[in-house]
Design a protein around this motif. Structure first.
Motif, mmCIF file in Angstrom:
data_model
loop_
_atom_site.group_PDB
_atom_site.id
_atom_site.type_symbol
_atom_site.label_atom_id
_atom_site.label_comp_id
_atom_site.label_asym_id
_atom_site.label_seq_id
_atom_site.Cartn_x
_atom_site.Cartn_y
_atom_site.Cartn_z
ATOM 1 N N MET A 1 0.840 -1.175 0.000
ATOM 2 C CA MET A 1 0.000 0.000 0.000
ATOM 3 C C MET A 1 0.883 1.236 0.000
ATOM 4 O O MET A 1 1.930 1.249 0.617
ATOM 5 C CB MET A 1 -0.887 0.034 1.242
ATOM 6 N N THR A 2 0.408 2.251 -0.652
ATOM 7 C CA THR A 2 1.098 3.527 -0.635
ATOM 8 C C THR A 2 0.915 4.158 0.739
ATOM 9 O O THR A 2 -0.197 4.212 1.238
ATOM 10 C CB THR A 2 0.518 4.455 -1.717
ATOM 11 N N PRO A 3 1.987 4.612 1.390
ATOM 12 C CA PRO A 3 1.830 5.198 2.716
ATOM 13 C C PRO A 3 0.919 6.416 2.705
ATOM 14 O O PRO A 3 0.765 7.085 1.701
ATOM 15 C CB PRO A 3 3.253 5.608 3.102
ATOM 16 N N CYS A 4 0.342 6.687 3.865
ATOM 17 C CA CYS A 4 -0.525 7.854 4.022
ATOM 18 C C CYS A 4 0.260 9.121 3.734
ATOM 19 O O CYS A 4 1.358 9.302 4.248
ATOM 20 C CB CYS A 4 -1.054 7.924 5.445
ATOM 21 N N ALA A 5 -0.302 9.977 2.929
ATOM 22 C CA ALA A 5 0.350 11.244 2.606
ATOM 23 C C ALA A 5 -0.063 12.336 3.579
ATOM 24 O O ALA A 5 0.667 13.276 3.821
ATOM 25 C CB ALA A 5 0.010 11.661 1.185
ATOM 26 N N SER A 6 -1.267 12.217 4.138
ATOM 27 C CA SER A 6 -1.742 13.241 5.066
ATOM 28 C C SER A 6 -2.800 12.637 5.959
ATOM 29 O O SER A 6 -3.301 11.550 5.723
ATOM 30 C CB SER A 6 -2.330 14.416 4.283
ATOM 31 N N ALA A 7 -3.120 13.355 7.007
ATOM 32 C CA ALA A 7 -4.159 12.917 7.931
ATOM 33 C C ALA A 7 -5.323 13.885 7.840
ATOM 34 O O ALA A 7 -5.146 15.072 7.578
ATOM 35 C CB ALA A 7 -3.613 12.871 9.346
ATOM 36 N N ASN A 8 -6.536 13.385 8.028
ATOM 37 C CA ASN A 8 -7.746 14.187 7.923
ATOM 38 C C ASN A 8 -8.572 14.052 9.186
ATOM 39 O O ASN A 8 -8.681 12.964 9.737
ATOM 40 C CB ASN A 8 -8.611 13.695 6.753
ATOM 41 N N LYS A 34 -14.447 -17.310 -6.941
ATOM 42 C CA LYS A 34 -13.990 -17.266 -5.553
ATOM 43 C C LYS A 34 -12.979 -16.138 -5.404
ATOM 44 O O LYS A 34 -12.130 -15.944 -6.264
ATOM 45 C CB LYS A 34 -13.347 -18.580 -5.133
ATOM 46 N N VAL A 35 -13.079 -15.411 -4.282
ATOM 47 C CA VAL A 35 -12.121 -14.364 -3.953
ATOM 48 C C VAL A 35 -11.582 -14.644 -2.552
ATOM 49 O O VAL A 35 -12.351 -14.905 -1.623
ATOM 50 C CB VAL A 35 -12.771 -12.962 -3.972
ATOM 51 N N THR A 36 -10.264 -14.608 -2.409
ATOM 52 C CA THR A 36 -9.627 -14.609 -1.096
ATOM 53 C C THR A 36 -8.638 -13.452 -1.076
ATOM 54 O O THR A 36 -8.159 -13.010 -2.129
ATOM 55 C CB THR A 36 -8.882 -15.925 -0.783
ATOM 56 N N ILE A 37 -8.350 -12.954 0.096
ATOM 57 C CA ILE A 37 -7.447 -11.817 0.241
ATOM 58 C C ILE A 37 -6.376 -12.176 1.249
ATOM 59 O O ILE A 37 -6.685 -12.582 2.376
ATOM 60 C CB ILE A 37 -8.213 -10.572 0.724
ATOM 61 N N ASP A 38 -5.116 -12.043 0.851
ATOM 62 C CA ASP A 38 -3.991 -12.271 1.751
ATOM 63 C C ASP A 38 -3.429 -10.925 2.192
ATOM 64 O O ASP A 38 -3.008 -10.121 1.362
ATOM 65 C CB ASP A 38 -2.890 -13.076 1.056
ATOM 66 N N LEU A 39 -3.447 -10.703 3.491
ATOM 67 C CA LEU A 39 -2.864 -9.495 4.094
ATOM 68 C C LEU A 39 -1.592 -9.948 4.806
ATOM 69 O O LEU A 39 -1.659 -10.653 5.815
ATOM 70 C CB LEU A 39 -3.852 -8.857 5.062
ATOM 71 N N LEU A 40 -0.452 -9.556 4.268
ATOM 72 C CA LEU A 40 0.818 -10.093 4.738
ATOM 73 C C LEU A 40 1.595 -9.090 5.577
ATOM 74 O O LEU A 40 1.599 -7.895 5.296
ATOM 75 C CB LEU A 40 1.661 -10.534 3.538
ATOM 76 N N ASN A 41 2.248 -9.596 6.592
ATOM 77 C CA ASN A 41 3.131 -8.813 7.463
ATOM 78 C C ASN A 41 2.424 -7.636 8.118
ATOM 79 O O ASN A 41 2.960 -6.528 8.178
ATOM 80 C CB ASN A 41 4.372 -8.345 6.697
ATOM 81 N N ASN A 78 0.042 -12.681 9.243
ATOM 82 C CA ASN A 78 -0.419 -12.983 7.893
ATOM 83 C C ASN A 78 -1.849 -13.476 8.010
ATOM 84 O O ASN A 78 -2.095 -14.527 8.610
ATOM 85 C CB ASN A 78 0.468 -14.048 7.238
ATOM 86 N N ILE A 79 -2.786 -12.699 7.484
ATOM 87 C CA ILE A 79 -4.205 -13.003 7.587
ATOM 88 C C ILE A 79 -4.751 -13.264 6.191
ATOM 89 O O ILE A 79 -4.541 -12.458 5.276
ATOM 90 C CB ILE A 79 -4.982 -11.818 8.215
ATOM 91 N N ALA A 95 -4.629 -11.884 21.534
ATOM 92 C CA ALA A 95 -3.704 -12.252 20.460
ATOM 93 C C ALA A 95 -4.450 -12.985 19.357
ATOM 94 O O ALA A 95 -5.268 -13.855 19.619
ATOM 95 C CB ALA A 95 -2.584 -13.108 21.016
ATOM 96 N N VAL A 96 -4.191 -12.606 18.136
ATOM 97 C CA VAL A 96 -4.781 -13.265 16.973
ATOM 98 C C VAL A 96 -3.639 -13.845 16.158
ATOM 99 O O VAL A 96 -2.743 -13.131 15.715
ATOM 100 C CB VAL A 96 -5.600 -12.277 16.122
ATOM 101 N N ALA A 97 -3.688 -15.147 16.002
ATOM 102 C CA ALA A 97 -2.641 -15.831 15.254
ATOM 103 C C ALA A 97 -2.813 -15.589 13.761
ATOM 104 O O ALA A 97 -3.914 -15.333 13.279
ATOM 105 C CB ALA A 97 -2.706 -17.327 15.545
ATOM 106 N N SER A 98 -1.713 -15.674 13.053
ATOM 107 C CA SER A 98 -1.803 -15.693 11.600
ATOM 108 C C SER A 98 -2.698 -16.853 11.216
ATOM 109 O O SER A 98 -2.721 -17.884 11.888
ATOM 110 C CB SER A 98 -0.417 -15.862 10.983
#
Length: 163
Positions: A1-8, A34-41, A78-79, A95-98
């Motif tokens: 993801m592109t880092p946040c450029a500003s806060a609102n 089918k759609v799955t989404i991997d959110l890593l690190n 990793n979710i 605590a939530v495990a990967s």
């Protein structure tokens, strides 16, 4: 993801910081089945502040995660978000495990600051009835997919969502 450029300032006078990741899909035959989404690190000290919205090529807008886990630290988690996962992401701190979890949203009325598209958004359990399958299956997978991450904070400090 592109880092946040500003806060609102937004949503109950909280500060929001938004990041976006896009991917262009091309030349896939047929429709989505089918759609799955991997959110890593994933790393964050208060995951309950992080909301995520997936926008498909047809303009479908689905909250994949909002108001989950509370104040348990994520450290390189990793979710995988999958309709067929055994359980929702928890609401309570701890605590939530990967691993694999269903898309989950615990609070109605979520909003996302620009550049995310305006609502309404479809929401998964626990508050909504939508699922990745009901939102995306049967649609064309080709074109731009966008994942928006919003970080809601009530205190000032160093906050960022980044790749």
């Amino acid at each position: 993801m592109t880092p946040c450029a500003s806060a609102n300032a937004d949503r109950n006078n909280q500060i929001s910081c938004e990041a976006v990741a896009t991917i262009t899909v091309s030349n896939l035959p047929g429709v989505i089945t089918k759609v799955t989404i991997d959110l890593l690190n994933l790393s964050h000290g208060f995951p309950g502040d992080v909301d995520m919205l997936l926008v498909g090529p047809g303009g479908q807008k689905f909250i994949i995660m909002s108001d989950v886990i509370g104040d348990a630290n994520w450290v390189n988690n990793n979710i995988t978000l999958d309709d067929a996962a055994p359980t929702n992401l928890p609401a309570a701190p701890g605590a939530v495990a990967s691993g694999s979890y269903k898309p989950t949203d615990y609070t109605a009325g979520d909003t996302f600051p620009g550049p995310a598209p305006a609502g309404p958004y479809q929401s998964p359990a626990a508050i909504g009835g939508a699922a990745l399958a009901s939102v995306f299956n049967g649609t064309n997978p080709n074109d731009v997919w966008s994942l928006y991450g919003a970080l809601w904070i009530t205190e000032f400090g160093t906050q960022k969502i980044s790749r």
